[in-house]
Motif scaffolding. Structure first.
Motif, PDB file in Angstrom:
ATOM      1  N   PHE A 165       7.421  24.848  -0.231  1.00 56.52           N
ATOM      2  CA  PHE A 165       6.210  24.120  -0.580  1.00 56.52           C
ATOM      3  C   PHE A 165       6.499  23.036  -1.621  1.00 56.52           C
ATOM      4  O   PHE A 165       5.861  21.990  -1.633  1.00 56.52           O
ATOM      5  N   PHE A 166       7.468  23.303  -2.497  1.00 49.26           N
ATOM      6  CA  PHE A 166       7.856  22.288  -3.473  1.00 49.26           C
ATOM      7  C   PHE A 166       8.513  21.091  -2.796  1.00 49.26           C
ATOM      8  O   PHE A 166       8.353  19.960  -3.225  1.00 49.26           O
ATOM      9  N   VAL A 167       9.266  21.356  -1.726  1.00 47.87           N
ATOM     10  CA  VAL A 167       9.885  20.259  -0.982  1.00 47.87           C
ATOM     11  C   VAL A 167       8.805  19.390  -0.334  1.00 47.87           C
ATOM     12  O   VAL A 167       8.892  18.162  -0.343  1.00 47.87           O
ATOM     13  N   VAL A 168       7.772  20.026   0.203  1.00 47.17           N
ATOM     14  CA  VAL A 168       6.650  19.265   0.768  1.00 47.17           C
ATOM     15  C   VAL A 168       5.986  18.440  -0.338  1.00 47.17           C
ATOM     16  O   VAL A 168       5.648  17.270  -0.151  1.00 47.17           O
ATOM     17  N   GLN A 169       5.811  19.052  -1.518  1.00 49.01           N
ATOM     18  CA  GLN A 169       5.212  18.329  -2.644  1.00 49.01           C
ATOM     19  C   GLN A 169       6.102  17.167  -3.086  1.00 49.01           C
ATOM     20  O   GLN A 169       5.596  16.091  -3.430  1.00 49.01           O
ATOM     21  N   ALA A 170       7.408  17.356  -3.067  1.00 45.65           N
ATOM     22  CA  ALA A 170       8.327  16.267  -3.436  1.00 45.65           C
ATOM     23  C   ALA A 170       8.167  15.092  -2.479  1.00 45.65           C
ATOM     24  O   ALA A 170       8.152  13.932  -2.902  1.00 45.65           O
ATOM     25  N   ASN A 171       8.043  15.393  -1.185  1.00 43.19           N
ATOM     26  CA  ASN A 171       7.822  14.319  -0.209  1.00 43.19           C
ATOM     27  C   ASN A 171       6.503  13.619  -0.466  1.00 43.19           C
ATOM     28  O   ASN A 171       6.408  12.394  -0.359  1.00 43.19           O
ATOM     29  N   THR A 172       5.472  14.389  -0.772  1.00 46.25           N
ATOM     30  CA  THR A 172       4.171  13.795  -1.059  1.00 46.25           C
ATOM     31  C   THR A 172       4.249  12.898  -2.288  1.00 46.25           C
ATOM     32  O   THR A 172       3.665  11.807  -2.313  1.00 46.25           O
ATOM     33  N   ASN A 173       4.981  13.320  -3.310  1.00 44.16           N
ATOM     34  CA  ASN A 173       5.162  12.479  -4.507  1.00 44.16           C
ATOM     35  C   ASN A 173       5.887  11.185  -4.169  1.00 44.16           C
ATOM     36  O   ASN A 173       5.551  10.123  -4.699  1.00 44.16           O
ATOM     37  N   THR A 174       6.880  11.263  -3.305  1.00 41.51           N
ATOM     38  CA  THR A 174       7.622  10.056  -2.921  1.00 41.51           C
ATOM     39  C   THR A 174       6.713   9.099  -2.155  1.00 41.51           C
ATOM     40  O   THR A 174       6.742   7.887  -2.391  1.00 41.51           O
ATOM     41  N   ILE A 175       5.894   9.638  -1.260  1.00 40.90           N
ATOM     42  CA  ILE A 175       4.944   8.795  -0.528  1.00 40.90           C
ATOM     43  C   ILE A 175       3.968   8.147  -1.504  1.00 40.90           C
ATOM     44  O   ILE A 175       3.656   6.957  -1.394  1.00 40.90           O
ATOM     45  N   ALA A 176       3.503   8.912  -2.491  1.00 41.05           N
ATOM     46  CA  ALA A 176       2.592   8.359  -3.503  1.00 41.05           C
ATOM     47  C   ALA A 176       3.271   7.261  -4.315  1.00 41.05           C
ATOM     48  O   ALA A 176       2.641   6.258  -4.666  1.00 41.05           O
ATOM     49  N   GLY A 177       4.560   7.422  -4.602  1.00 45.53           N
ATOM     50  CA  GLY A 177       5.301   6.379  -5.313  1.00 45.53           C
ATOM     51  C   GLY A 177       5.378   5.088  -4.512  1.00 45.53           C
ATOM     52  O   GLY A 177       5.184   3.990  -5.049  1.00 45.53           O
ATOM     53  N   HIS A 178       5.654   5.222  -3.227  1.00 44.13           N
ATOM     54  CA  HIS A 178       5.677   4.032  -2.369  1.00 44.13           C
ATOM     55  C   HIS A 178       4.290   3.408  -2.258  1.00 44.13           C
ATOM     56  O   HIS A 178       4.152   2.184  -2.222  1.00 44.13           O
ATOM     57  N   PHE A 179       3.267   4.249  -2.230  1.00 44.27           N
ATOM     58  CA  PHE A 179       1.901   3.734  -2.175  1.00 44.27           C
ATOM     59  C   PHE A 179       1.583   2.933  -3.435  1.00 44.27           C
ATOM     60  O   PHE A 179       0.968   1.862  -3.364  1.00 44.27           O
ATOM     61  N   ALA A 180       2.020   3.420  -4.589  1.00 47.09           N
ATOM     62  CA  ALA A 180       1.804   2.688  -5.845  1.00 47.09           C
ATOM     63  C   ALA A 180       2.515   1.334  -5.801  1.00 47.09           C
ATOM     64  O   ALA A 180       1.972   0.319  -6.259  1.00 47.09           O
ATOM     65  N   GLY A 181       3.722   1.303  -5.240  1.00 48.69           N
ATOM     66  CA  GLY A 181       4.433   0.030  -5.096  1.00 48.69           C
ATOM     67  C   GLY A 181       3.714  -0.920  -4.157  1.00 48.69           C
ATOM     68  O   GLY A 181       3.648  -2.129  -4.413  1.00 48.69           O
ATOM     69  N   LEU A 182       3.165  -0.375  -3.062  1.00 50.39           N
ATOM     70  CA  LEU A 182       2.405  -1.209  -2.119  1.00 50.39           C
ATOM     71  C   LEU A 182       1.154  -1.790  -2.771  1.00 50.39           C
ATOM     72  O   LEU A 182       0.871  -2.980  -2.631  1.00 50.39           O
ATOM     73  N   VAL A 183       0.426  -0.953  -3.486  1.00 47.42           N
ATOM     74  CA  VAL A 183      -0.803  -1.420  -4.130  1.00 47.42           C
ATOM     75  C   VAL A 183      -0.496  -2.525  -5.125  1.00 47.42           C
ATOM     76  O   VAL A 183      -1.170  -3.556  -5.159  1.00 47.42           O
ATOM     77  N   SER A 184       0.551  -2.336  -5.929  1.00 47.30           N
ATOM     78  CA  SER A 184       0.881  -3.357  -6.926  1.00 47.30           C
ATOM     79  C   SER A 184       1.321  -4.658  -6.260  1.00 47.30           C
ATOM     80  O   SER A 184       0.922  -5.744  -6.692  1.00 47.30           O
ATOM     81  N   SER A 185       2.111  -4.569  -5.201  1.00 42.28           N
ATOM     82  CA  SER A 185       2.569  -5.788  -4.516  1.00 42.28           C
ATOM     83  C   SER A 185       1.400  -6.517  -3.846  1.00 42.28           C
ATOM     84  O   SER A 185       1.301  -7.744  -3.930  1.00 42.28           O
ATOM     85  N   PHE A 186       0.531  -5.765  -3.185  1.00 43.95           N
ATOM     86  CA  PHE A 186      -0.634  -6.400  -2.553  1.00 43.95           C
ATOM     87  C   PHE A 186      -1.566  -7.019  -3.598  1.00 43.95           C
ATOM     88  O   PHE A 186      -2.101  -8.104  -3.402  1.00 43.95           O
ATOM     89  N   TRP A 187      -1.744  -6.335  -4.720  1.00 44.81           N
ATOM     90  CA  TRP A 187      -2.624  -6.857  -5.761  1.00 44.81           C
ATOM     91  C   TRP A 187      -2.058  -8.153  -6.340  1.00 44.81           C
ATOM     92  O   TRP A 187      -2.784  -9.124  -6.534  1.00 44.81           O
ATOM     93  N   LEU A 188      -0.752  -8.148  -6.600  1.00 51.66           N
ATOM     94  CA  LEU A 188      -0.124  -9.362  -7.117  1.00 51.66           C
ATOM     95  C   LEU A 188      -0.163 -10.494  -6.090  1.00 51.66           C
ATOM     96  O   LEU A 188      -0.377 -11.655  -6.452  1.00 51.66           O
ATOM     97  N   LEU A 189       0.035 -10.159  -4.820  1.00 54.89           N
ATOM     98  CA  LEU A 189      -0.040 -11.165  -3.763  1.00 54.89           C
ATOM     99  C   LEU A 189      -1.434 -11.795  -3.723  1.00 54.89           C
ATOM    100  O   LEU A 189      -1.577 -13.007  -3.569  1.00 54.89           O
ATOM    101  N   ASN A 190      -2.438 -10.971  -3.906  1.00 58.97           N
ATOM    102  CA  ASN A 190      -3.808 -11.469  -3.964  1.00 58.97           C
ATOM    103  C   ASN A 190      -4.005 -12.407  -5.146  1.00 58.97           C
ATOM    104  O   ASN A 190      -4.636 -13.458  -5.033  1.00 58.97           O
ATOM    105  N   ARG A 191      -3.448 -12.068  -6.294  1.00 60.96           N
ATOM    106  CA  ARG A 191      -3.585 -12.900  -7.495  1.00 60.96           C
ATOM    107  C   ARG A 191      -2.845 -14.234  -7.351  1.00 60.96           C
ATOM    108  O   ARG A 191      -3.313 -15.260  -7.798  1.00 60.96           O
ATOM    109  N   VAL A 192      -1.677 -14.193  -6.710  1.00 62.39           N
ATOM    110  CA  VAL A 192      -0.904 -15.430  -6.544  1.00 62.39           C
ATOM    111  C   VAL A 192      -1.592 -16.366  -5.550  1.00 62.39           C
ATOM    112  O   VAL A 192      -1.581 -17.583  -5.719  1.00 62.39           O
ATOM    113  N   ASN A 193      -2.201 -15.810  -4.509  1.00 61.55           N
ATOM    114  CA  ASN A 193      -2.809 -16.631  -3.463  1.00 61.55           C
ATOM    115  C   ASN A 193      -4.200 -17.152  -3.826  1.00 61.55           C
ATOM    116  O   ASN A 193      -4.808 -17.850  -3.029  1.00 61.55           O
ATOM    117  N   ARG A 194      -4.703 -16.832  -4.977  1.00 63.05           N
ATOM    118  CA  ARG A 194      -6.025 -17.336  -5.387  1.00 63.05           C
ATOM    119  C   ARG A 194      -5.982 -18.817  -5.604  1.00 63.05           C
ATOM    120  O   ARG A 194      -5.101 -19.438  -6.022  1.00 63.05           O
TER     121      ARG A 194
END
Length: 194
Positions: A165-194
């Motif tokens: 179950f910890f291995v499943v949680q580790a995968n979920t944490n990694t997915i959440a980390g990538h999601f945080a990177g996606l959100v930040s990149s999309f947010w910055l892309l939005n700010r640059v394109n204004r």
């Protein structure tokens, strides 16, 4: 104070974008680093405990495949953490008083798009790993005799261990980390394109 650039020479829009890059880069880096370190620790623990029970490793079909992709997703998360630090460096370049040292809007957008692709690939690798790990857990759960407890083995039938179950949680944490990177990149892309 000689190292401080003259902020009056920088247009307010570029100053605001530079501030966005700095804060978003540090926040994204911090979130991804915490999630990545926790996931790495859990996967290292899982790999060492898996070697201790080598007899049960043969019965854990899909787990090795899943952990391989989970590690690939973690490597991609490490690159994404570096990419978040690049956002902080871009912030410094945008604050340069000399306009020739500032990255162009096209270069900045290309950098953000590359960050998005990096996080999407990392997320895909981690999801493939999670699917393999969860599939292996489901196969082991189905193989359990109906009246036996799920966490205790009967007649050498592989069991689901708490570490699984910890291995499943580790995968979920990694997915959440990538999601945080996606959100930040999309947010910055939005700010640059204004």
């Amino acid at each position: 104070m000689l190292n401080q650039p003259d902020s009056s020479a920088i247009p307010p829009a570029i100053r605001q974008i530079a501030t966005n890059f700095r804060w978003t880069g540090w926040i994204s880096l911090s979130i991804q680093a915490v999630l990545g370190v926790v996931s790495t620790g859990v996967l290292i623990l899982a790999s060492f405990s898996g070697r201790a029970g080598a007899a049960s490793n043969a019965t854990r079909a899909g787990t090795g495949f899943g952990i391989f992709f989970a590690v690939c997703g973690l490597v991609a998360l490490g690159i994404s953490i570096y990419w978040s630090f690049r956002y902080v460096r871009i912030s410094r370049q945008l604050r340069a008083p000399n306009t020739s040292l500032r990255p162009s809007k096209a270069d900045t957008i290309q950098l953000l798009q590359l960050g998005i692709v990096l996080n999407l690939v990392g997320m895909l690798l981690t999801i493939v790993g999670a699917e393999a790990i969860v599939g292996g857990l489901i196969a082991r759960a189905i193989a359990q005799p109906q009246n036996s407890p799920l966490l205790y083995g009967v007649n050498n039938i592989p069991t689901i261990q708490p570490l699984d179950f910890f291995v499943v949680q580790a995968n979920t944490n990694t997915i959440a980390g990538h999601f945080a990177g996606l959100v930040s990149s999309f947010w910055l892309l939005n700010r640059v394109n204004r």
